[in-house]
Structure formats: structure tokens, C-alpha cells
Design a protein around this motif. Structure first.
Motif, short mmCIF file in Angstrom:
data_model
loop_
_atom_site.label_atom_id
_atom_site.label_comp_id
_atom_site.label_asym_id
_atom_site.label_seq_id
_atom_site.Cartn_x
_atom_site.Cartn_y
_atom_site.Cartn_z
N TYR B 35 1.29 -3.38 5.20
CA TYR B 35 1.32 -2.31 5.32
C TYR B 35 3.48 -1.35 4.88
O TYR B 35 3.69 -2.18 5.10
CB TYR B 35 0.33 -1.86 5.34
CG TYR B 35 -1.22 -2.20 5.52
CD1 TYR B 35 -1.64 -2.47 6.51
CD2 TYR B 35 -1.66 -1.36 4.82
CE1 TYR B 35 -2.91 -3.61 6.99
CE2 TYR B 35 -3.51 -1.85 5.11
CZ TYR B 35 -3.00 -2.12 5.72
OH TYR B 35 -5.01 -2.90 5.79
N GLN B 37 3.74 2.37 3.71
CA GLN B 37 3.56 3.46 3.40
C GLN B 37 4.83 4.61 2.78
O GLN B 37 6.23 5.03 3.32
CB GLN B 37 2.86 4.11 4.34
CG GLN B 37 3.15 5.83 4.77
CD GLN B 37 2.50 5.90 6.73
OE1 GLN B 37 3.41 6.20 7.47
NE2 GLN B 37 1.47 7.15 6.02
N GLY B 42 1.02 6.62 -0.19
CA GLY B 42 0.09 6.58 0.95
C GLY B 42 0.32 4.91 1.33
O GLY B 42 1.65 4.70 1.25
N LEU B 43 -0.96 4.22 2.22
CA LEU B 43 -0.79 3.01 2.94
C LEU B 43 -1.17 2.28 1.54
O LEU B 43 -2.29 2.05 1.77
CB LEU B 43 -1.71 3.32 4.05
CG LEU B 43 -1.25 2.43 5.43
CD1 LEU B 43 0.17 2.54 5.77
CD2 LEU B 43 -2.36 2.79 6.25
#
Lengths: 113, 116
Positions: B35, B37, B42-43
Motif C-alpha cells: 500500500y 499512503q 489516503g491508503l
């Protein structure tokens, strides 16, 4: 494809007050749902999860969340917040069809003394 | 278990350089996720693997990004060449396989990448 919306970017509450963080998801079938918390400079820690069964889920640190299928929501609650709860909170959705987990953009919680 | 281990914790590099982020998942976990961020987005899920095989890389932003998982205990995310807009915190997460697909992701501490 699944998606998650957290409508509140920032929430400020007083210490000792109750808390509710909102989460709405979009998915065509029954999802599984998560709430994670991220303290500054840290990774994400799981607070609670819902897969099936009882729609009211209890988690760590006194948090709970309720799955409401009719509203496509999975709101996080806590009856009385502590200063240590100040953090960023992420709602996430996963599916039985594949195993990827999609996160909302997060809600940053501020606590007033 | 020590949890998901990522290295380095912080990386500062110059634009145009190659960057390699590393991840050691929890032993026995069949899934590995990368992921990214950022404040704006956001993520975001970049890619995930099941049993070392990439399953979905639709989140990889550009061809400059590549990920590999040569064995069950190691994965890399490479950016070449790096650009300032790649600056972000990159998280690796792993999860076990369960019969009904009730996976739960366990996260590493993240790598904060700064491209100058």
C-alpha cells in the motif's frame, strides 16, 4: 469493485465524550469489514472486524462497530474517549470474491482535554 | 513472530535514482499487500500477491513501479526512476489464507520515502 467512504476527514471530541466515526461501503454482495487505527509514525493496528453473524462487533480498546446492511454502513463507536485515542482511523472492506482489502481515506480524531 | 518487517524505515533519495523497498511477511501468511499512503489519496492498494504470485497490480501507478516476491518470506517494491511525487509512506501487509476468505491484514511499520 468495492469502495469505502469515510465522510469526516477530522473529528474533534472532548475527553470523556462519546464518539462515532462514520463509514459507508459499496459492494454488491456481503462484504467483510474492518476498522484499523494508526498512531503517528506507526503502522495500522486492527481494532475490530466483521465477517458474519452478530452485526454488533466488539473490538479492542473499548471500541465497537455496528454493521447495517440497509444503510451500507459500519460505524465505529466508543462510549467515552481517552486522550490516547487521538489517532487516525481507517475503515476497510474486503470481499469473498477476492482477498484484497480496500481502505477509506481515514478520519483523524482529535481529543480536547 | 516479529510481525511484518519492512526496511528501510526511512529513505531519502534524489530524483531519478532507483529505490527498493523491502518486506518480510509473517511466516505462514499466503497473502502480501503493498500500500501507499499520502495525504491526498489516503491508503491505496498498489499490488497484492497470493503464494508469491501477483494477483492484482491494477493499483501500480506507472511502469516505473515494479514488485516481486521471489519466495514466501521476501518481497520488494522498486521504483525506477524515482520522482518527487512518489514521496509517501509505503506499507507492506500480510494475511493468512482462510477457507472462507476471512483474511485480516497485518501491517508493517512502513517506509517513509522522500524523493528530492
Amino acid at each position: 469493485a468495492q469502495s469505502v467512504t469515510q465522510p469526516d476527514i477530522h473529528i474533534t471530541v472532548s475527553e470523556g465524550a462519546s464518539l462515532e466515526l462514520r463509514c459507508n461501503y459499496s459492494y454488491g454482495a456481503t462484504p467483510y469489514l474492518f476498522w484499523y487505527v494508526q498512531s503517528p509514525g506507526q503502522g495500522l493496528q486492527l481494532l475490530l472486524k466483521y465477517f458474519s453473524g452478530d452485526t454488533l462487533v466488539q473490538g479492542i480498546k473499548g471500541f465497537e462497530a455496528e454493521f447495517k446492511r440497509s444503510q451500507s454502513s459500519f460505524n465505529l463507536r466508543k462510549p467515552s474517549v481517552h486522550w490516547s485515542d487521538a489517532a487516525e482511523y481507517f475503515c476497510a472492506v474486503g470481499t469473498y470474491r477476492d482477498d484484497k482489502i480496500i481502505f477509506g481515506k481515514g478520519t483523524r480524531l482529535h481529543i480536547l482535554p | 513472530d516479529a510481525g511484518v518487517i519492512q526496511s528501510p524505515r526511512h529513505e531519502v533519495t534524489e530524483m531519478g535514482q532507483e529505490v527498493t523497498l523491502r518486506c518480510k511477511p509473517i511466516s505462514g501468511h499466503d497473502y502480501l499487500f503493498w500500500y501507499r499512503q499520502t495525504m491526498m489519496r489516503g491508503l491505496e492498494l498498489l499490488i497484492y500477491f497470493n503464494n508469491n504470485v501477483p494477483i492484482d497490480d491494477s493499483g501500480m501507478p506507472e511502469d516505473r513501479f515494479s514488485a516481486k516476491m521471489p519466495n514466501a518470506s521476501f518481497s520488494t517494491l522498486k521504483i525506477q526512476p524515482s520522482e518527487p511525487r512518489d514521496s509517501a509512506v509505503y506499507f507492506c501487509a500480510s494475511s493468512p489464507w482462510t477457507f472462507r476468505g476471512e483474511t485480516e491484514a497485518f501491517f508493517g511499520q512502513g517506509t517513509r520515502l522522500t524523493v528530492v
